[in-house]
Design an enzyme around this catalytic site. Structure first.
Site, short mmCIF file in Angstrom:
data_model
loop_
_atom_site.label_atom_id
_atom_site.label_comp_id
_atom_site.label_asym_id
_atom_site.label_seq_id
_atom_site.Cartn_x
_atom_site.Cartn_y
_atom_site.Cartn_z
CE LYS A 39 -100.28 9.87 -38.81
NZ LYS A 39 -101.40 9.76 -39.76
CG ASP B 45 -101.71 9.21 -44.02
OD1 ASP B 45 -101.67 7.96 -44.03
OD2 ASP B 45 -101.79 9.87 -42.97
P1 NAP Z 1 -107.48 15.13 -36.21
O1 NAP Z 1 -106.31 15.89 -36.69
O2 NAP Z 1 -107.73 15.02 -34.75
O3 NAP Z 1 -108.79 15.76 -36.92
C1 NAP Z 1 -110.08 15.30 -36.58
C2 NAP Z 1 -111.11 15.94 -37.47
O4 NAP Z 1 -112.40 15.40 -37.12
C3 NAP Z 1 -111.22 17.45 -37.32
O5 NAP Z 1 -111.58 18.03 -38.55
C4 NAP Z 1 -112.37 17.57 -36.30
O6 NAP Z 1 -113.03 18.81 -36.37
C5 NAP Z 1 -113.27 16.49 -36.78
N1 NAP Z 1 -114.23 16.05 -35.77
C6 NAP Z 1 -113.98 15.26 -34.70
N2 NAP Z 1 -115.13 15.07 -33.99
C7 NAP Z 1 -116.10 15.76 -34.63
C8 NAP Z 1 -117.48 15.97 -34.39
N3 NAP Z 1 -118.12 15.42 -33.34
N4 NAP Z 1 -118.19 16.74 -35.26
C9 NAP Z 1 -117.57 17.30 -36.34
N5 NAP Z 1 -116.25 17.15 -36.61
C10 NAP Z 1 -115.53 16.39 -35.76
O7 NAP Z 1 -107.43 13.61 -36.75
P2 NAP Z 1 -106.79 13.07 -38.10
O8 NAP Z 1 -105.41 12.60 -37.84
O9 NAP Z 1 -107.02 14.10 -39.16
O10 NAP Z 1 -107.67 11.76 -38.38
C11 NAP Z 1 -109.02 11.89 -38.75
C12 NAP Z 1 -109.61 10.51 -39.11
O11 NAP Z 1 -108.93 9.98 -40.23
C13 NAP Z 1 -109.47 9.47 -38.00
O12 NAP Z 1 -110.67 8.71 -38.00
C14 NAP Z 1 -108.31 8.62 -38.45
O13 NAP Z 1 -108.36 7.30 -37.95
C15 NAP Z 1 -108.53 8.65 -39.95
N6 NAP Z 1 -107.31 8.36 -40.73
C16 NAP Z 1 -107.34 7.26 -41.53
C17 NAP Z 1 -106.26 6.97 -42.31
C18 NAP Z 1 -106.31 5.75 -43.19
O14 NAP Z 1 -105.26 5.33 -43.69
N7 NAP Z 1 -107.48 5.20 -43.42
C19 NAP Z 1 -105.11 7.78 -42.28
C20 NAP Z 1 -105.12 8.91 -41.46
C21 NAP Z 1 -106.23 9.20 -40.69
P3 NAP Z 1 -112.54 20.06 -35.46
O15 NAP Z 1 -111.39 20.67 -36.20
O16 NAP Z 1 -113.73 20.92 -35.38
O17 NAP Z 1 -112.13 19.49 -34.11
#
Ligand code: NAP
Length: 281
Positions: free
Chosen positions: A69, A104
């Protein structure tokens, strides 16, 4: 190449799990549009070249998912939204130019409006958990509304700090230990982390601390009803789930590629829910 039939795709690595083909092909069929939407598994090192060859491959545009992305911005002309968020998930060819946006933002806002009409009226304080790519889209979206303070709670502090640097003083940062204390005056709580996803620990926020008018949104959609959403509903709060956002974020891309603004209907939702193997109970 498939002749004159417009085609779009989702580019990811991995990409098998994506529900985007199901959503877009449902709309193509529903509206009787001759078009195709495919999966393209493209490793990061081949992403830039693949995007440059979109037109030659017969595509009018594409969705981009993990991990490309951010890279999608470099090979395209981003609109204001994608530029502000620092990531693009939708590409389209426009008179020989490859343009990009981040749907998004619109998906998040339109899903909230559909699930909790009036959610942003007199919006005061908001709590966003997470500081990854999805959090950037959510925080940008909330800044376009009347959020007074957006408290970003994240495990890794420097990522939350990066959000404040990007979006300014309406963003406050806080550690996980402060989460429950922030809920007392929050009008909206949003989980943008992977916590609550199948196989992951729960977020563990105390719903009793939220005011009765608060809305709770979760971006996770596997499971559909996350522990957070269940707890919020048990407390009688309005909720917005991740599947709704996924469906709403697909709308602008379809309109750009196929020339028809599609509707997010209960039937579409049921089709995707069935595919996710979950129940809307
Ligand atoms: P990302 O950039 O990898 O960010 C992941 C986030 O989760 C970070 O803030 C990370 O914290 C946190 N995290 C992961 N494991 C954790 C744990 N064990 N304890 C505490 N915090 C934790 O991923 P992203 O692209 O933002 O996506 C995040 C979520 O949103 C995913 O589940 C994705 O499927 C969902 N999403 C959904 C949509 C939709 O349309 N519904 C759209 C986009 C994304 P750290 O910074 O500390 O690592």
């Amino acid at each position: 190449m498939t002749g004159t039939i417009p085609a779009a795709c989702i580019i990811g690595w991995p990409v098998e799990h994506s529900r985007s083909p199901l959503i877009h092909n449902y709309w193509l069929k529903t509206y009787g549009i001759a078009g195709e939407y495919r999966r393209e598994a493209v490793p990061p090192e081949r992403f830039a070249a693949f995007v440059r060859s979109l037109a030659a491959r017969g595509y009018v545009g594409a969705n981009v998912t993990v991990p490309n992305k951010e890279a999608a911005l470099d090979g395209s002309l981003p609109d204001e939204v994608a530029g502000a968020v620092g990531a693009a998930n939708t590409l389209w060819l426009d008179g020989g130019f490859l343009r990009s946006t981040n749907t998004d933002v619109e998906g998040f806002l339109n899903n909230l409006e559909a699930c909790a009409p009036g959610w942003d009226r007199d919006l005061g304080n908001v709590v966003v958990v997470g500081a990854g790519g999805a959090a950037r889209a959510v925080v940008y979206a909330l800044l376009t509304r009347d959020a007074q303070r957006i408290a970003v709670v994240n495990r890794t502090r420097h990522r939350a700090e990066a959000l404040r640097e990007r979006f300014g003083e309406r963003v406050a940062i806080a550690p996980f230990a402060a989460l429950n204390d922030l809920l007392g005056d929050a009008a909206l709580l949003v989980n943008t982390t992977t916590l609550g996803m199948a196989g992951q620990p729960e977020l563990g926020a105390d719903m009793a601390r939220l005011p009765g008018h608060a809305v709770v949104a979760d971006l996770v959609y596997v499971p559909l009803r996350t522990p957070l959403l269940r707890a919020a509903q048990a407390r009688g709060l309005r909720t917005a789930d991740g599947l709704g956002m996924l469906l709403h974020q697909a709308v602008p891309g379809f309109a750009l590629w196929f020339g028809k603004t599609p509707e997010v209907t209960a039937e579409l939702r049921a089709v995707v829910e069935a595919d996710l193997g979950s129940s809307a109970a």
